[in-house]
Design an enzyme around this catalytic site. Sequence first.
Site, PDB file in Angstrom:
ATOM      1  CD  GLU A  37      -3.036  -0.605  -0.007  1.00 44.72           C
ATOM      2  OE1 GLU A  37      -3.364   0.447  -0.277  1.00 44.72           O
ATOM      3  OE2 GLU A  37      -3.723  -1.671  -0.443  1.00 44.72           O
TER       4      GLU A  37
ATOM      5  CG  HIS B  14       5.743   0.263  -3.175  1.00 42.75           C
ATOM      6  ND1 HIS B  14       5.694  -0.967  -2.714  1.00 42.75           N
ATOM      7  CD2 HIS B  14       7.135   0.861  -3.285  1.00 42.75           C
ATOM      8  CE1 HIS B  14       7.129  -1.416  -2.266  1.00 42.75           C
ATOM      9  NE2 HIS B  14       7.987  -0.443  -2.600  1.00 42.75           N
TER      10      HIS B  14
ATOM     11  N   GLY C 257       8.844   8.216  -1.113  1.00 38.96           N
ATOM     12  CA  GLY C 257       8.147   7.992   0.245  1.00 38.96           C
ATOM     13  C   GLY C 257       9.175   8.683   1.232  1.00 38.96           C
TER      14      GLY C 257
ATOM     15  CE  LYS D 105       9.926   1.741   6.233  1.00 41.33           C
ATOM     16  NZ  LYS D 105      10.842   1.075   5.166  1.00 41.33           N
ATOM     17  CG  ASP D 106      13.068   4.349   2.175  1.00 37.89           C
ATOM     18  OD1 ASP D 106      13.883   3.646   2.465  1.00 37.89           O
ATOM     19  OD2 ASP D 106      11.918   4.098   1.485  1.00 37.89           O
TER      20      ASP D 106
ATOM     21  NE  ARG E 197      15.859  -4.858   2.962  1.00 35.86           N
ATOM     22  CZ  ARG E 197      16.401  -4.046   2.224  1.00 35.86           C
ATOM     23  NH1 ARG E 197      15.887  -2.650   2.202  1.00 35.86           N
ATOM     24  NH2 ARG E 197      17.142  -3.959   1.199  1.00 35.86           N
TER      25      ARG E 197
HETATM   26  P1  AMP Z   1      11.239   0.582  -2.262  1.00 37.40           P
HETATM   27  O1  AMP Z   1      10.705  -0.229  -3.464  1.00 37.40           O
HETATM   28  O2  AMP Z   1      11.507   0.150  -1.076  1.00 37.40           O
HETATM   29  O3  AMP Z   1      12.814   0.932  -2.962  1.00 37.40           O
HETATM   30  O4  AMP Z   1      10.274   1.951  -2.400  1.00 37.40           O
HETATM   31  C1  AMP Z   1       9.909   2.571  -3.368  1.00 37.40           C
HETATM   32  C2  AMP Z   1       9.501   3.883  -2.948  1.00 37.40           C
HETATM   33  O5  AMP Z   1       8.330   3.803  -2.055  1.00 37.40           O
HETATM   34  C3  AMP Z   1      10.323   4.564  -2.080  1.00 37.40           C
HETATM   35  O6  AMP Z   1      10.106   6.115  -2.517  1.00 37.40           O
HETATM   36  C4  AMP Z   1      10.077   4.511  -0.604  1.00 37.40           C
HETATM   37  O7  AMP Z   1      10.017   5.561   0.059  1.00 37.40           O
HETATM   38  C5  AMP Z   1       8.535   4.375  -0.798  1.00 37.40           C
HETATM   39  N1  AMP Z   1       7.937   3.467   0.367  1.00 37.40           N
HETATM   40  C6  AMP Z   1       8.366   2.435   0.809  1.00 37.40           C
HETATM   41  N2  AMP Z   1       7.491   2.086   1.783  1.00 37.40           N
HETATM   42  C7  AMP Z   1       6.857   3.180   2.165  1.00 37.40           C
HETATM   43  C8  AMP Z   1       5.636   3.454   3.085  1.00 37.40           C
HETATM   44  N3  AMP Z   1       5.477   2.374   4.110  1.00 37.40           N
HETATM   45  N4  AMP Z   1       5.002   4.477   2.798  1.00 37.40           N
HETATM   46  C9  AMP Z   1       5.142   5.451   2.001  1.00 37.40           C
HETATM   47  N5  AMP Z   1       6.296   5.206   1.098  1.00 37.40           N
HETATM   48  C10 AMP Z   1       6.855   4.050   1.158  1.00 37.40           C
END
Ligand code: AMP
Length: 280
Positions: free
Chosen positions: A35, A37, A147, A149-150, A187
């Site tokens: 959710e 993403h 996000g 989140k990061d 993860r």
């Molecule tokens: P990742 O697939 O982990 O590289 O994340 C791809 C994008 O999704 C990045 O911009 C993350 O910051 C964002 N993202 C990952 N988890 C979340 C979350 N729980 N809430 C909002 N954005 C997220």
Amino acid sequence: MKTLSTVAAMQAVAREQRAAGHRVGFVPTMGFLHEGHLSLMQLAREHADVVVASVFVNPTQFGPNEDLDQYPRNMARDLELCASSGVDYLFCPSAEEVYTPDCSVYVDEDVLSTGLCGASRSGHFRGVLTVVAKLFNMVMPDVAVFGQKDAQQAALIQRMVRDLNFPIEIVVSPIVREPDGLAMSSRNTYLSVDERAQALWLHRVLKQAALQASEGADGSAVLLSDMRALLAHEAPSLDVEYIEIVDAVSLVPVESAVSGVLIAIAAKVGKTRLIDNVIL
Ligand code: AMP
């Protein structure tokens, strides 16, 4: 939704969309979508006429002892989720398509990338910035959504866009959490039931600090020591890598946890490294 796997096909679509005067929104991901993403894709839709998402597990941002090989993947499910979230183009290139075997040019950042996660993940942000710069040149977006989140990654991308003059607007989207508060992450699938219960304390201590700060206890030192004490008491098996209170843009530690400040945490739960944060 159309799926594209080559750089040439992606760039052809990007040129076509720009020529048609469409505003292109972009959401880069490493797949195994949740959710969090999907909220980025929905936000991209609000800022653009055409939404491009990418799924690419970027090898250059994983260290030698990290989880590149185990990183969860489910392309069939990702395809369905993107299609039902209003994505127009899904770009999913192979590592060979993205990186020429003798590539020798990278994007390095010298200041924001050294603390927080950068302190323990040497080369991680070089990998992130390099792939995001490359993806920007492949997708040619007007706006890209990342996000909160990061948080360190989002700050670094804003810095890269500023310092390298990418003509791209960066939008940062709020953290999406599970009903019990755990920040959604690909993860999280690694966690056992017991580890997941421990992981909840990351969010709980952040909430405690935010509450204390809102009640006027804004000294960073006190907030940090209270967070550490609560974690040691409630989740002793969490291996805390850092808890820091920093300026949300410069990522420099601050003495007062005033409004707009970032409280960030990273910890290992078993073998799984998790991050979370809150902006006051
Ligand atoms: P990742 O697939 O982990 O590289 O994340 C791809 C994008 O999704 C990045 O911009 C993350 O910051 C964002 N993202 C990952 N988890 C979340 C979350 N729980 N809430 C909002 N954005 C997220």
